[in-house]
Every structure is written in C-alpha cells, then in structure tokens.
Design a protein around this motif. Structure first.
Motif, PDB file in Angstrom:
ATOM      1  N   ASP A   1      -4.495  17.609 -27.979  1.00  0.00           N
ATOM      2  CA  ASP A   1      -4.227  16.935 -26.706  1.00  0.00           C
ATOM      3  C   ASP A   1      -4.894  17.649 -25.545  1.00  0.00           C
ATOM      4  O   ASP A   1      -5.366  17.010 -24.595  1.00  0.00           O
ATOM      5  CB  ASP A   1      -2.715  16.822 -26.467  1.00  0.00           C
ATOM      6  CG  ASP A   1      -2.078  15.756 -27.354  1.00  0.00           C
ATOM      7  OD1 ASP A   1      -2.818  15.153 -28.162  1.00  0.00           O
ATOM      8  OD2 ASP A   1      -0.863  15.541 -27.251  1.00  0.00           O
ATOM      9  N   SER A   2      -4.959  18.965 -25.609  1.00  0.00           N
ATOM     10  CA  SER A   2      -5.646  19.712 -24.549  1.00  0.00           C
ATOM     11  C   SER A   2      -7.132  19.379 -24.533  1.00  0.00           C
ATOM     12  O   SER A   2      -7.734  19.222 -23.461  1.00  0.00           O
ATOM     13  CB  SER A   2      -5.450  21.221 -24.759  1.00  0.00           C
ATOM     14  OG  SER A   2      -4.098  21.581 -24.647  1.00  0.00           O
TER      15      SER A   2
ATOM     16  N   ARG B   1     -11.021  14.671 -18.069  1.00  0.00           N
ATOM     17  CA  ARG B   1     -11.382  15.294 -16.786  1.00  0.00           C
ATOM     18  C   ARG B   1     -12.891  15.487 -16.665  1.00  0.00           C
ATOM     19  O   ARG B   1     -13.410  15.589 -15.552  1.00  0.00           O
ATOM     20  CB  ARG B   1     -10.642  16.619 -16.632  1.00  0.00           C
ATOM     21  CG  ARG B   1      -9.110  16.437 -16.703  1.00  0.00           C
ATOM     22  CD  ARG B   1      -8.348  17.605 -16.158  1.00  0.00           C
ATOM     23  NE  ARG B   1      -6.913  17.445 -16.349  1.00  0.00           N
ATOM     24  CZ  ARG B   1      -6.132  16.657 -15.631  1.00  0.00           C
ATOM     25  NH1 ARG B   1      -6.663  15.937 -14.650  1.00  0.00           N
ATOM     26  NH2 ARG B   1      -4.832  16.578 -15.873  1.00  0.00           N
ATOM     27  N   ALA B   2     -13.587  15.490 -17.817  1.00  0.00           N
ATOM     28  CA  ALA B   2     -15.051  15.573 -17.782  1.00  0.00           C
ATOM     29  C   ALA B   2     -15.699  14.194 -17.672  1.00  0.00           C
ATOM     30  O   ALA B   2     -16.929  14.084 -17.633  1.00  0.00           O
ATOM     31  CB  ALA B   2     -15.555  16.285 -19.037  1.00  0.00           C
ATOM     32  N   GLY B   3     -14.883  13.149 -17.652  1.00  0.00           N
ATOM     33  CA  GLY B   3     -15.404  11.792 -17.511  1.00  0.00           C
ATOM     34  C   GLY B   3     -15.967  11.212 -18.790  1.00  0.00           C
ATOM     35  O   GLY B   3     -16.696  10.217 -18.756  1.00  0.00           O
ATOM     36  N   ILE B   4     -15.630  11.789 -19.945  1.00  0.00           N
ATOM     37  CA  ILE B   4     -16.176  11.327 -21.227  1.00  0.00           C
ATOM     38  C   ILE B   4     -15.285  10.275 -21.871  1.00  0.00           C
ATOM     39  O   ILE B   4     -15.758   9.344 -22.523  1.00  0.00           O
ATOM     40  CB  ILE B   4     -16.373  12.523 -22.179  1.00  0.00           C
ATOM     41  CG1 ILE B   4     -17.392  13.508 -21.580  1.00  0.00           C
ATOM     42  CG2 ILE B   4     -16.809  12.081 -23.569  1.00  0.00           C
ATOM     43  CD1 ILE B   4     -17.514  14.806 -22.351  1.00  0.00           C
ATOM     44  N   VAL B   5     -13.976  10.397 -21.675  1.00  0.00           N
ATOM     45  CA  VAL B   5     -12.997   9.491 -22.278  1.00  0.00           C
ATOM     46  C   VAL B   5     -12.108   8.929 -21.176  1.00  0.00           C
ATOM     47  O   VAL B   5     -11.753   9.650 -20.235  1.00  0.00           O
ATOM     48  CB  VAL B   5     -12.135  10.242 -23.332  1.00  0.00           C
ATOM     49  CG1 VAL B   5     -10.988   9.371 -23.822  1.00  0.00           C
ATOM     50  CG2 VAL B   5     -13.005  10.691 -24.499  1.00  0.00           C
TER      51      VAL B   5
ATOM     52  N   ALA C   1       3.559  13.111 -22.995  1.00  0.00           N
ATOM     53  CA  ALA C   1       3.246  14.348 -22.279  1.00  0.00           C
ATOM     54  C   ALA C   1       1.852  14.292 -21.668  1.00  0.00           C
ATOM     55  O   ALA C   1       1.638  14.713 -20.524  1.00  0.00           O
ATOM     56  CB  ALA C   1       3.369  15.550 -23.218  1.00  0.00           C
ATOM     57  N   LEU C   2       0.879  13.760 -22.420  1.00  0.00           N
ATOM     58  CA  LEU C   2      -0.478  13.676 -21.888  1.00  0.00           C
ATOM     59  C   LEU C   2      -0.546  12.691 -20.732  1.00  0.00           C
ATOM     60  O   LEU C   2      -1.234  12.946 -19.729  1.00  0.00           O
ATOM     61  CB  LEU C   2      -1.458  13.268 -22.985  1.00  0.00           C
ATOM     62  CG  LEU C   2      -2.934  13.210 -22.571  1.00  0.00           C
ATOM     63  CD1 LEU C   2      -3.399  14.551 -22.016  1.00  0.00           C
ATOM     64  CD2 LEU C   2      -3.823  12.791 -23.738  1.00  0.00           C
ATOM     65  N   ALA C   3       0.172  11.580 -20.835  1.00  0.00           N
ATOM     66  CA  ALA C   3       0.191  10.601 -19.739  1.00  0.00           C
ATOM     67  C   ALA C   3       0.732  11.229 -18.466  1.00  0.00           C
ATOM     68  O   ALA C   3       0.215  10.990 -17.366  1.00  0.00           O
ATOM     69  CB  ALA C   3       1.023   9.386 -20.133  1.00  0.00           C
ATOM     70  N   GLN C   4       1.743  12.062 -18.599  1.00  0.00           N
ATOM     71  CA  GLN C   4       2.315  12.732 -17.422  1.00  0.00           C
ATOM     72  C   GLN C   4       1.308  13.676 -16.801  1.00  0.00           C
ATOM     73  O   GLN C   4       1.154  13.730 -15.573  1.00  0.00           O
ATOM     74  CB  GLN C   4       3.590  13.485 -17.811  1.00  0.00           C
ATOM     75  CG  GLN C   4       4.764  12.564 -18.158  1.00  0.00           C
ATOM     76  CD  GLN C   4       5.988  13.341 -18.601  1.00  0.00           C
ATOM     77  OE1 GLN C   4       5.904  14.539 -18.907  1.00  0.00           O
ATOM     78  NE2 GLN C   4       7.131  12.670 -18.641  1.00  0.00           N
ATOM     79  N   ARG C   5       0.584  14.419 -17.640  1.00  0.00           N
ATOM     80  CA  ARG C   5      -0.400  15.365 -17.106  1.00  0.00           C
ATOM     81  C   ARG C   5      -1.558  14.646 -16.423  1.00  0.00           C
ATOM     82  O   ARG C   5      -2.157  15.165 -15.488  1.00  0.00           O
ATOM     83  CB  ARG C   5      -0.913  16.281 -18.213  1.00  0.00           C
ATOM     84  CG  ARG C   5       0.123  17.213 -18.809  1.00  0.00           C
ATOM     85  CD  ARG C   5      -0.497  18.435 -19.460  1.00  0.00           C
ATOM     86  NE  ARG C   5      -1.366  18.095 -20.577  1.00  0.00           N
ATOM     87  CZ  ARG C   5      -0.963  17.926 -21.824  1.00  0.00           C
ATOM     88  NH1 ARG C   5       0.328  18.037 -22.102  1.00  0.00           N
ATOM     89  NH2 ARG C   5      -1.829  17.649 -22.777  1.00  0.00           N
ATOM     90  N   LEU C   6      -1.881  13.464 -16.937  1.00  0.00           N
ATOM     91  CA  LEU C   6      -2.983  12.696 -16.356  1.00  0.00           C
ATOM     92  C   LEU C   6      -2.544  11.785 -15.222  1.00  0.00           C
ATOM     93  O   LEU C   6      -3.367  11.106 -14.611  1.00  0.00           O
ATOM     94  CB  LEU C   6      -3.651  11.849 -17.453  1.00  0.00           C
ATOM     95  CG  LEU C   6      -4.361  12.616 -18.561  1.00  0.00           C
ATOM     96  CD1 LEU C   6      -4.845  11.658 -19.643  1.00  0.00           C
ATOM     97  CD2 LEU C   6      -5.523  13.430 -18.007  1.00  0.00           C
TER      98      LEU C   6
ATOM     99  N   VAL D   1      -4.604   8.595 -24.007  1.00  0.00           N
ATOM    100  CA  VAL D   1      -3.178   8.497 -24.329  1.00  0.00           C
ATOM    101  C   VAL D   1      -2.981   7.841 -25.695  1.00  0.00           C
ATOM    102  O   VAL D   1      -2.109   8.238 -26.473  1.00  0.00           O
ATOM    103  CB  VAL D   1      -2.438   7.715 -23.221  1.00  0.00           C
ATOM    104  CG1 VAL D   1      -1.011   7.400 -23.651  1.00  0.00           C
ATOM    105  CG2 VAL D   1      -2.446   8.517 -21.929  1.00  0.00           C
ATOM    106  N   THR D   2      -3.808   6.857 -26.008  1.00  0.00           N
ATOM    107  CA  THR D   2      -3.699   6.164 -27.293  1.00  0.00           C
ATOM    108  C   THR D   2      -3.931   7.100 -28.468  1.00  0.00           C
ATOM    109  O   THR D   2      -3.291   6.981 -29.519  1.00  0.00           O
ATOM    110  CB  THR D   2      -4.723   5.007 -27.364  1.00  0.00           C
ATOM    111  OG1 THR D   2      -4.467   4.099 -26.300  1.00  0.00           O
ATOM    112  CG2 THR D   2      -4.625   4.265 -28.692  1.00  0.00           C
ATOM    113  N   TYR D   3      -4.833   8.065 -28.305  1.00  0.00           N
ATOM    114  CA  TYR D   3      -5.197   8.955 -29.407  1.00  0.00           C
ATOM    115  C   TYR D   3      -4.486  10.299 -29.352  1.00  0.00           C
ATOM    116  O   TYR D   3      -4.734  11.165 -30.202  1.00  0.00           O
ATOM    117  CB  TYR D   3      -6.717   9.166 -29.423  1.00  0.00           C
ATOM    118  CG  TYR D   3      -7.465   7.983 -29.978  1.00  0.00           C
ATOM    119  CD1 TYR D   3      -7.881   7.957 -31.306  1.00  0.00           C
ATOM    120  CD2 TYR D   3      -7.735   6.875 -29.195  1.00  0.00           C
ATOM    121  CE1 TYR D   3      -8.550   6.868 -31.834  1.00  0.00           C
ATOM    122  CE2 TYR D   3      -8.406   5.767 -29.705  1.00  0.00           C
ATOM    123  CZ  TYR D   3      -8.811   5.774 -31.018  1.00  0.00           C
ATOM    124  OH  TYR D   3      -9.468   4.682 -31.544  1.00  0.00           O
TER     125      TYR D   3
END
Length: 374
Positions: free
Chosen positions: A338-339, A346-350, A364-369, A356-358
C-alpha cells in the motif's frame, strides 16, 4: 474484480468463414492488440479479451456471437489427439493444457464444460522468459539463487504475475548456479533452456499423472531446486515442506491476497493437531514470502508491479509464524504494498481510484489520499 469494458476491438480475418482455423483466429486477435493477457470463448457471447485487467469484446465481421459448435471446434483444435486430456475433460468436466502458436505466442489453456457445452479460457504467455529487470523485481530476491535449501513462496491474487516472478527466479538460478532444477507445472508455461544449470520441466497429465506423484519422484531424481507451479492442497504442501527439510530448495506459488494469508493457509491445510508443529517447521524452512500485485497505470495500458518481501529472520514473518501477528495490529496496519501504491499516486502514475481498488487496506489508503467513502 475487473470491470467489463464497453470498448470494442475490431479484428479482421478476411474472410472470417467457418473454415478459418483456430490458429488463424488467435493470430488475428493478437495482431489486433498485442497487450492481450487472456481470451475467453463462451457460447452465446462475442470473443472476450482481457487487456490491462479489463474485459473487452471482439467484433468480427459475419459473426455476432459464438455458438456451442464454435467453442467445441476451438476446444478440439487446442486439444488435438491428446487422449489423456480428452479423457480428463470427459470424466472431470475440465482440463488444463499448454498450446503453442509458432512464431506468435504460447498459451495456458483451461477448457471446461458448462451447461452441456465447451468454454475456453486462454492465458497468453510471453515467448521470452522474464528477467529481474523486465519485471522490476526487488534486488534482494537475487539472494534466492544462493540458498541451498528451504521454501520460497510467491503469493498474490489471480493475474498478479506470480508465474512470471517464479520463472524469473528460476532463470536467474539457471544463469548463475551449476545445479539440477526440476519443475512440475500444470501446464508448462515458460520454456527454460539449459544454461549453467540442467533444467527438466514436467507437465501434469502429459509427463506425470499428478503433481503429488511428480513431487515424490523428484526426490529420487537428484535435484537441487524443485519448482511447483502452485501449492493447492494439504498433501502437496506437506510434501513440499518435506522436500525443503531434506535439503532441497523448493519454490512455488499460492493464490492468496497477502503473505500473511499464505502462511495461515499453509498451516490450516494441515490437520488441526499438527498446526503448532507445522508453524515450527515453517519457521525453520521458510526463507522468503513474496507478495505482489499488478496495478494499472493511468497514462497507458501497462501495469506496474508492487512487491512486499518477507524473509526469514524478519520481525513480521517471525511474529506470523509464532501466531502472534494479532498481538501487534499497529505494526501490521501499514502494508509495504500500500505504501508503494500510495507513492505511485503521488508520482502521478496511478489514479487514486485505481489505487484504492488494488490496495491491501482500501479504507486506510483512501484516508491517506483524502478520498471520501461513498
């Protein structure tokens, strides 16, 4: 789950007639889009392809949908005169084979009976054996080639590239070590030539009646390295562990979503009274657990691989093998996968939505993003 795309791919086979061979059809489909990873032939549907994890339909002039006769013909062309495979399809309702289209591609094929008719699913296998650089494998995995014994597990969901990672590890061993490698596959995917090592590849049904029998035989064939395409049942897991304990390096894959689930599944596959001893045996013999996923990039049809590697002696793997991971939830909440996915966003690649789907822990990832739940 991959979404079903609305896009259509035009395939030209001039003319597309009942006399067109399966090889001509496959070549035309792959020529239309070389990024195809899977093909599905199902009665009552157009051809379906999977590209970058998404299903799309194939439109062909003169053919709206496939009929039961169409899929039966495709299945017959792929099986040919392989009597054991024909018997397995009749008796068990499915069969797995490998198929080669010379100069174009190789395929891993599953043919099965549904509602009285044949359906066919084909996975495209690259003709070249993948390597570390092409797959962007973590450099620390080169240490696998220096192991003399033990168990190495490659885990991940379906379609995450586990077979490619296994092939790359075997190829690196083949290039750098003088040893004897035996693979047991269902079916054979990547073809390994002899390099510094001697490589023998055995395919289920054509070379051996069962994975278990091939694994037992391998112990008498003087191998240094044994690769099993996938560990599916308790007997195979037990024998793979025994092979590691008797001085062999055993590599295999497991269809699990995480390294933790792989270990738990391995242990729980054994009888209840043997699970504690099984953890101790795994703790002694498990060298690496590699968890991986393929995440679609937003700027093209490529996917980027993300990995989490647990090696023997690491605190996370030791806790898991002692069944203590639940005692330290705060230390297990931040997945390395996830990290890495967050870094890709944040690098604009995904895109954040795909990330979040993957993710291993989508919430947790949705909250960080900063993505709000719907």
């Amino acid at each position: 789950m991959a979404a079903t795309g609305t896009a259509r791919i035009q395939v030209t086979l001039d003319p597309l007639s009942p006399g067109a061979t399966t090889d001509e059809l496959l070549a035309a489909i792959l020529h239309a889009n070389p990024r195809v990873s899977d093909l599905i032939f199902s009665p009552g549907k157009n051809f379906q392809l999977q590209i970058n994890g998404e299903f799309v339909s194939v439109e062909m002039p003169g053919m709206a949908v496939l009929t039961a006769d169409d899929t039966r013909r495709v299945a017959a062309d792929l099986i040919g005169s392989n009597k054991p495979t024909i018997s397995m399809l009749r008796e068990q309702g499915y069969c797995d084979i490998s198929y080669a289209l010379p100069g174009v591609a190789r395929f891993r094929v599953n043919i099965f009976i549904q509602r009285g008719s044949c359906a066919v699913v084909m996975r495209v296998i690259p003709t070249a054996v993948p390597d570390f650089e092409g797959l962007h494998l973590p450099d620390q995995l080169r240490n696998v080639a220096r192991l003399h014994d033990g168990l190495v597990l490659i885990t991940g969901p379906r379609g995450s590239g586990k077979s490619s990672t296994l092939a790359a590890l075997l190829d690196y061993i083949n290039e750098t070590q003088i040893c004897h490698i035996i693979t047991i596959e269902d079916p054979i995917e990547f073809l390994h030539n002899h390099k510094r090592s001697t490589v023998h590849q055995r395919e289920l049904h054509s070379d051996t009646p069962s994975v278990l029998q091939a694994l037992r035989a391998a112990l008498r064939q003087a191998p240094n390295v044994i690769a099993v395409g996938e560990l599916k049942d308790a007997e195979t897991m037990e024998l793979a562990l025994e092979a590691a304990e008797t001085g062999h390096l055993v590599l295999s894959t497991m269809n699990t979503i995480s390294a933790q689930q792989a270990v738990e599944r391995f242990v729980s596959a054994l009888p209840t009274g043997e699970q504690r001893p099984a953890r101790h045996r795994l703790a002694r013999m498990l060298r690496y657990v590699i968890s991986q996923r393929l995440v679609p990039r937003k700027q093209d049809e490529e996917r980027v691989a993300v990995f989490e590697v647990w090696n023997s002696g690491s605190e996370s793997l030791d806790r898991l093998l002692r069944n203590e991971a639940h005692l330290h939830p705060e230390q297990n909440s931040d997945s390395s996968i996830d990290s890495q996915i967050e870094d890709l966003v944040r690098a604009g690649i995904v895109t954040p939505e795909i990330a979040v789907t993957y993710a291993m822990d989508p919430r947790a990832l949705a909250q960080r993003l900063g993505i709000r739940e719907r």
